[in-house]
Design an enzyme around this catalytic site. Sequence first.
Site, short mmCIF file in Angstrom:
data_model
loop_
_atom_site.label_atom_id
_atom_site.label_comp_id
_atom_site.label_asym_id
_atom_site.label_seq_id
_atom_site.Cartn_x
_atom_site.Cartn_y
_atom_site.Cartn_z
N GLN A 46 17.65 53.81 68.45
CA GLN A 46 17.44 52.62 67.62
C GLN A 46 18.21 52.76 66.31
OE1 GLN A 46 12.93 51.52 67.75
NE2 GLN A 46 13.09 53.67 68.32
N ASN A 47 18.77 53.96 66.10
CA ASN A 47 19.43 54.22 64.81
C ASN A 47 20.83 53.63 64.78
OD1 ASN A 47 17.14 55.68 64.35
ND2 ASN A 47 18.08 57.67 64.68
N HIS A 57 20.28 49.01 68.69
CA HIS A 57 20.19 48.17 67.49
C HIS A 57 21.54 48.07 66.76
CE1 HIS A 57 15.51 48.67 67.11
NE2 HIS A 57 15.88 47.85 68.07
N CYS A 101 32.51 39.69 64.24
CA CYS A 101 32.88 38.37 63.71
C CYS A 101 32.05 37.32 64.45
CB CYS A 101 34.37 38.10 63.89
SG CYS A 101 34.81 36.43 63.36
N GLY A 108 10.88 60.80 67.04
CA GLY A 108 11.01 60.27 65.68
C GLY A 108 10.99 58.76 65.58
N SER A 113 8.21 55.36 65.29
CA SER A 113 6.81 55.04 65.00
C SER A 113 6.18 54.12 66.05
CB SER A 113 6.71 54.39 63.62
OG SER A 113 7.42 53.16 63.62
N ASN A 124 7.27 63.97 67.56
CA ASN A 124 7.23 63.21 66.30
C ASN A 124 6.51 64.03 65.24
OD1 ASN A 124 8.13 60.73 65.24
ND2 ASN A 124 6.08 59.88 65.25
N LEU A 125 6.62 63.56 64.00
CA LEU A 125 5.92 64.25 62.92
C LEU A 125 4.43 64.00 63.00
CD1 LEU A 125 7.14 66.02 60.75
CD2 LEU A 125 7.36 64.00 59.28
#
Length: 233
Positions: free
Chosen positions: A89-90, A107, A115, A174, A176, A200-201
């Site tokens: 997604q980054n 993404h 353009c 990583g 959410s 994940n954290l």
Amino acid sequence: MAGSIVILTGAGVSAESGVDTFRDKHGIWSNSDYREVATPEGFSAKSDLVHTFYNQRREGLAKVVPNAAHVALARLEREHSGEVTLVTQNIDDLHERAGSKNLIHMHGELAKALCSRCGTRHDWRETLSTQVPCPACGKTGGMRPDVVWFGEMPYHMERIYEALRECDLFIAIGTSGNVYPAAQFVQEAGRAGAHTVELNLEPSETVSDFDEVIYGPASRVVPEYVERVLRAK
Ligand code: OAD
């Protein structure tokens, strides 16, 4: 562990490289209103604000480097005998700089411009503005960051769902679990019979959908998990 692997990454995988996440206490959405900077309506209303937001983030790419998590995922793709598909997604370029090849930017990408007049995509490292002409059609006013905004369809969805339907192992790293459709990939993979793992954290919004969860910083837990997968083959 044989078979196909699909990995979904979010902002947490790049956090230790110094790229801001979105929803943490000091995350991007605590300083900027996503409706202003990450929607087509926001771009129509305040193009300069949106260009500044993405120009700053694009400039930031030169100041960051991949961390151990990006490097481990590239190693997994190289050394695993089955297919490894990395869906991110980054919009940063840290996965490709670490060596990942079978990579899907669902993404979009900061280092590309689109353009909206002629639909041409361009590799883009410079500043974007409403005054910049499209190198293909020559028109001004249509150039935008090649990123997916809220309300727009993420890229490559057919290819992603095909990989999810065929995977044996799904790993979310990583993220959410707040943004769809990415947040429901775990369910799709689970229905296909894949073992599903969250790295994940902290527990994500979709934690209850996973078979296995491991918490800790990506730079530690991702290399450890990759080692486990490669040893199990
Ligand atoms: P979020 O900011 O929503 O979530 C980041 C996740 O990473 C959180 O669960 C953190 O706990 C976790 N995290 C933070 N540091 C970490 C670390 N060092 N190691 C491991 N995990 C860590 O970001 P995303 O889930 O990626 O979309 O957000 C999804 C989408 O929402 C983005 O692609 C963006 C955003 O709005 C658009 O702009 C369209």
